[in-house]
Write a protein that holds these residues in place. Structure first.
Motif, PDB file in Angstrom:
ATOM      1  N   ALA A  47      15.858  29.468  -5.063  1.00  0.00           N
ATOM      2  CA  ALA A  47      15.860  30.901  -4.043  1.00  0.00           C
ATOM      3  C   ALA A  47      16.428  31.964  -4.265  1.00  0.00           C
ATOM      4  N   VAL A  48      16.359  33.094  -4.482  1.00  0.00           N
ATOM      5  CA  VAL A  48      16.405  34.240  -5.116  1.00  0.00           C
ATOM      6  C   VAL A  48      17.171  35.367  -4.412  1.00  0.00           C
ATOM      7  N   SER A  49      19.230  35.366  -4.719  1.00  0.00           N
ATOM      8  CA  SER A  49      19.961  36.015  -3.357  1.00  0.00           C
ATOM      9  C   SER A  49      20.514  37.521  -3.808  1.00  0.00           C
ATOM     10  N   LEU A  50      19.658  38.196  -3.373  1.00  0.00           N
ATOM     11  CA  LEU A  50      20.437  39.695  -4.045  1.00  0.00           C
ATOM     12  C   LEU A  50      21.724  40.308  -2.950  1.00  0.00           C
ATOM     13  N   SER A  51      22.228  40.649  -3.605  1.00  0.00           N
ATOM     14  CA  SER A  51      23.317  41.399  -2.772  1.00  0.00           C
ATOM     15  C   SER A  51      23.198  42.864  -2.241  1.00  0.00           C
ATOM     16  N   ALA A  52      23.897  43.428  -1.248  1.00  0.00           N
ATOM     17  CA  ALA A  52      23.795  44.229  -0.633  1.00  0.00           C
ATOM     18  C   ALA A  52      23.092  45.816  -2.061  1.00  0.00           C
ATOM     19  N   ARG A  75      16.653  52.800  -8.170  1.00  0.00           N
ATOM     20  CA  ARG A  75      15.850  52.534  -9.268  1.00  0.00           C
ATOM     21  C   ARG A  75      14.370  52.829  -8.961  1.00  0.00           C
ATOM     22  N   PHE A  76      13.760  51.328  -8.624  1.00  0.00           N
ATOM     23  CA  PHE A  76      12.304  50.962  -9.486  1.00  0.00           C
ATOM     24  C   PHE A  76      11.450  51.187  -7.687  1.00  0.00           C
ATOM     25  N   GLY A  77      12.314  51.666  -6.490  1.00  0.00           N
ATOM     26  CA  GLY A  77      11.483  51.873  -5.654  1.00  0.00           C
ATOM     27  C   GLY A  77      10.884  50.358  -5.010  1.00  0.00           C
ATOM     28  N   LEU A  78      11.848  49.426  -4.786  1.00  0.00           N
ATOM     29  CA  LEU A  78      11.572  48.246  -4.176  1.00  0.00           C
ATOM     30  C   LEU A  78      11.766  48.347  -2.932  1.00  0.00           C
ATOM     31  N   ALA A  79      11.693  48.629  -2.204  1.00  0.00           N
ATOM     32  CA  ALA A  79      12.737  48.693  -1.417  1.00  0.00           C
ATOM     33  C   ALA A  79      11.647  47.610   0.054  1.00  0.00           C
ATOM     34  N   GLU A  80      10.447  48.073  -0.150  1.00  0.00           N
ATOM     35  CA  GLU A  80       9.852  47.350   0.660  1.00  0.00           C
ATOM     36  C   GLU A  80       8.928  45.936   0.166  1.00  0.00           C
ATOM     37  N   PRO A  81       8.425  46.324  -1.351  1.00  0.00           N
ATOM     38  CA  PRO A  81       8.057  44.678  -2.004  1.00  0.00           C
ATOM     39  C   PRO A  81       9.161  43.603  -1.501  1.00  0.00           C
ATOM     40  N   LEU A  82      10.486  44.375  -1.089  1.00  0.00           N
ATOM     41  CA  LEU A  82      12.322  42.460  -1.445  1.00  0.00           C
ATOM     42  C   LEU A  82      11.771  42.811  -0.065  1.00  0.00           C
ATOM     43  N   GLY A  83      11.332  42.993   1.089  1.00  0.00           N
ATOM     44  CA  GLY A  83      10.801  43.100   2.487  1.00  0.00           C
ATOM     45  C   GLY A  83      13.173  43.177   3.820  1.00  0.00           C
ATOM     46  N   PRO A  84      12.515  42.880   4.444  1.00  0.00           N
ATOM     47  CA  PRO A  84      13.827  42.891   5.656  1.00  0.00           C
ATOM     48  C   PRO A  84      13.934  41.651   4.712  1.00  0.00           C
ATOM     49  N   SER A  85      15.648  41.293   5.454  1.00  0.00           N
ATOM     50  CA  SER A  85      16.612  40.133   4.322  1.00  0.00           C
ATOM     51  C   SER A  85      17.261  39.988   5.712  1.00  0.00           C
ATOM     52  N   PRO A  86      17.411  38.188   6.425  1.00  0.00           N
ATOM     53  CA  PRO A  86      16.836  36.970   5.038  1.00  0.00           C
ATOM     54  C   PRO A  86      14.874  37.095   5.413  1.00  0.00           C
ATOM     55  N   ARG A  87      14.915  36.746   4.527  1.00  0.00           N
ATOM     56  CA  ARG A  87      13.630  36.169   4.363  1.00  0.00           C
ATOM     57  C   ARG A  87      13.288  34.766   3.908  1.00  0.00           C
TER      58      ARG A  87
END
Length: 73
Positions: free
Chosen positions: A43-48, A57-69
């Motif tokens: 897994a990859v875990s990203l902090s808030a 920076r990159f507009g990745l809110a939608e591709p990252l999706g809701p948390s947790p997944r």
């Protein structure tokens, strides 16, 4: 004469740094020992803060999706 920057490792940190430095107009060379980038580990875990950074920076809110997944496969 422009300076060239070498980044060793194409993990999440190396790729992020490379993208940001190129956006700032710097000459970046990215080096990775594996011939093919693929999923490694569980897994990859990203902090808030990291999630906000990638969104701003990159507009990745939608591709990252809701948390947790959860991923199955």
């Amino acid at each position: 004469m422009s300076k060239r920057i070498a980044i060793i490792g194409a993990g999440i940190g190396g790729l992020t740094l490379g993208i940001e430095l190129q956006r700032r107009g710097l000459d970046v060379q990215l080096y990775e020992q594996t011939p093919v980038l693929r999923e490694v580990g569980a897994a990859v875990s990203l902090s808030a803060n990291a999630t906000r950074f990638y969104d701003q920076r990159f507009g990745l809110a939608e591709p990252l999706g809701p948390s947790p997944r959860r991923w199955t496969g």
